[in-house]
Design a protein around this motif. Structure first.
Motif, short mmCIF file in Angstrom:
data_model
loop_
_atom_site.label_atom_id
_atom_site.label_comp_id
_atom_site.label_asym_id
_atom_site.label_seq_id
_atom_site.Cartn_x
_atom_site.Cartn_y
_atom_site.Cartn_z
N PRO A 31 22.54 59.24 88.16
CA PRO A 31 21.02 59.39 88.54
C PRO A 31 19.27 60.37 88.83
O PRO A 31 18.16 60.15 89.16
CB PRO A 31 19.47 57.87 88.74
CG PRO A 31 20.95 57.05 88.23
CD PRO A 31 22.37 58.41 88.61
N ASN A 32 19.88 60.63 90.61
CA ASN A 32 19.14 61.14 91.16
C ASN A 32 19.16 62.62 90.73
O ASN A 32 19.16 63.39 91.83
CB ASN A 32 19.87 61.11 92.81
CG ASN A 32 21.00 61.96 92.99
OD1 ASN A 32 21.67 61.84 92.50
ND2 ASN A 32 21.29 61.86 94.50
N VAL A 33 20.16 63.19 89.97
CA VAL A 33 20.51 64.57 89.45
C VAL A 33 19.32 64.95 88.37
O VAL A 33 19.05 64.27 87.85
CB VAL A 33 21.76 65.13 89.17
CG1 VAL A 33 21.43 66.50 88.68
CG2 VAL A 33 22.27 65.06 90.31
N LYS A 34 18.00 66.02 88.95
CA LYS A 34 17.75 66.62 87.42
C LYS A 34 17.81 67.62 86.58
O LYS A 34 18.27 68.63 87.16
CB LYS A 34 15.87 66.33 87.86
CG LYS A 34 15.32 66.75 86.55
CD LYS A 34 13.14 66.38 87.01
CE LYS A 34 13.47 67.82 87.49
NZ LYS A 34 11.88 67.54 88.08
N ILE A 35 18.21 67.85 85.69
CA ILE A 35 17.96 69.01 84.67
C ILE A 35 17.04 69.84 83.89
O ILE A 35 17.08 68.19 83.21
CB ILE A 35 19.84 68.25 84.19
CG1 ILE A 35 21.09 68.40 85.22
CG2 ILE A 35 20.23 70.23 83.59
CD1 ILE A 35 22.39 67.52 84.40
N LEU A 36 17.09 70.66 84.01
CA LEU A 36 16.41 70.82 83.09
C LEU A 36 17.28 72.10 82.27
O LEU A 36 17.38 73.46 82.91
CB LEU A 36 15.16 71.79 84.09
CG LEU A 36 13.89 71.98 83.54
CD1 LEU A 36 13.50 71.54 81.99
CD2 LEU A 36 12.70 72.84 84.41
N VAL A 37 16.99 72.17 80.52
CA VAL A 37 16.90 73.42 80.14
C VAL A 37 15.72 73.69 79.32
O VAL A 37 15.16 73.15 78.83
CB VAL A 37 17.77 72.43 79.12
CG1 VAL A 37 18.39 73.65 78.22
CG2 VAL A 37 19.15 72.21 79.62
N THR A 62 18.35 70.53 89.60
CA THR A 62 18.22 70.07 91.36
C THR A 62 18.03 68.48 91.71
O THR A 62 19.12 68.18 90.86
CB THR A 62 16.58 69.65 91.66
OG1 THR A 62 16.17 69.23 90.57
CG2 THR A 62 15.81 71.07 91.07
N GLN A 63 18.64 68.01 93.31
CA GLN A 63 19.25 67.22 93.13
C GLN A 63 18.36 66.34 94.19
O GLN A 63 17.23 67.22 95.70
CB GLN A 63 19.71 66.77 93.95
CG GLN A 63 20.73 65.63 94.04
CD GLN A 63 22.17 65.78 94.89
OE1 GLN A 63 23.24 66.54 94.38
NE2 GLN A 63 22.85 64.49 94.83
N VAL A 64 17.95 64.92 94.34
CA VAL A 64 17.47 64.13 95.01
C VAL A 64 16.97 64.94 96.70
O VAL A 64 18.62 64.28 96.88
CB VAL A 64 15.99 63.35 94.45
CG1 VAL A 64 15.57 62.66 95.94
CG2 VAL A 64 16.08 63.14 93.36
N GLY A 65 16.32 65.18 97.16
CA GLY A 65 16.73 64.92 98.73
C GLY A 65 17.28 66.71 99.43
O GLY A 65 17.76 66.30 100.37
N SER A 66 17.87 66.99 97.98
CA SER A 66 18.39 68.55 98.77
C SER A 66 17.54 69.85 98.43
O SER A 66 17.72 70.21 97.26
CB SER A 66 20.06 68.35 97.88
OG SER A 66 20.31 69.80 97.48
N PRO A 67 17.77 70.62 99.38
CA PRO A 67 17.10 71.61 98.32
C PRO A 67 17.50 72.51 98.88
O PRO A 67 16.82 73.65 97.62
CB PRO A 67 16.53 72.43 100.78
CG PRO A 67 18.04 71.91 101.10
CD PRO A 67 18.72 70.63 100.67
#
Length: 141
Positions: A31-37, A62-67
């Motif tokens: 759940p800390n990963v966000k995928i935008l389509v 993107t992933q929370v806490g990762s650049p």
């Protein structure tokens, strides 16, 4: 004439209510990963392929806490199985995306559920968000 304008305006407005161009997906397993389509055009989830049986999309992860940000602008959206299908299939080199629209009891679009598998050797990225134990790999709004 005024009534005709009001009817046409209401029909145009109601058609745009169901149009989507972006969906944000959250994997059940991470759940800390966000995928935008981001689709290259607005689509009606109940009739996505009217006038066109394929179009482009951009996939951004993107992933929370990762650049780090993974972006693929060459995803091609097509019907999953047949031309009148409302299920979306998104493919690019090393990317396999499936999105299934969900509707409420009144046949109003609520969200997409789906799956995503990425094995992009150019970027050395691997994701496997598939359905497990009856839970969709992705839930998208």
């Amino acid at each position: 004439m005024k009534n005709l304008f009001i009817i046409l305006a209401s029909l145009l407005f109601s058609a745009q209510v169901f149009a989507v161009q972006n969906v944000v997906c959250i994997p059940a397993q991470k759940p800390n990963v966000k995928i935008l389509v981001t689709f290259n055009k607005n689509i009606d989830p109940a009739k996505p392929f009217i006038g066109s049986y394929n179009w482009g999309a951009t996939l951004t992860i993107t992933q929370v806490g990762s650049p780090k940000v993974y972006e693929n602008k060459s995803v091609r959206i097509t019907p999953e199985v047949y031309y009148s299908d409302i299920n979306l299939r998104g493919d690019a080199e090393g990317v396999h995306l499936r999105l299934y629209p969900r509707f409420d009891t009144n046949n109003n679009f609520t969200n997409y559920e789906g799956q995503l598998f990425i094995n992009d050797l150019d970027y050395k990225i691997y994701f496997n968000f598939i359905d497990r134990d009856g839970v969709p790999g992705l839930t998208c709004k």
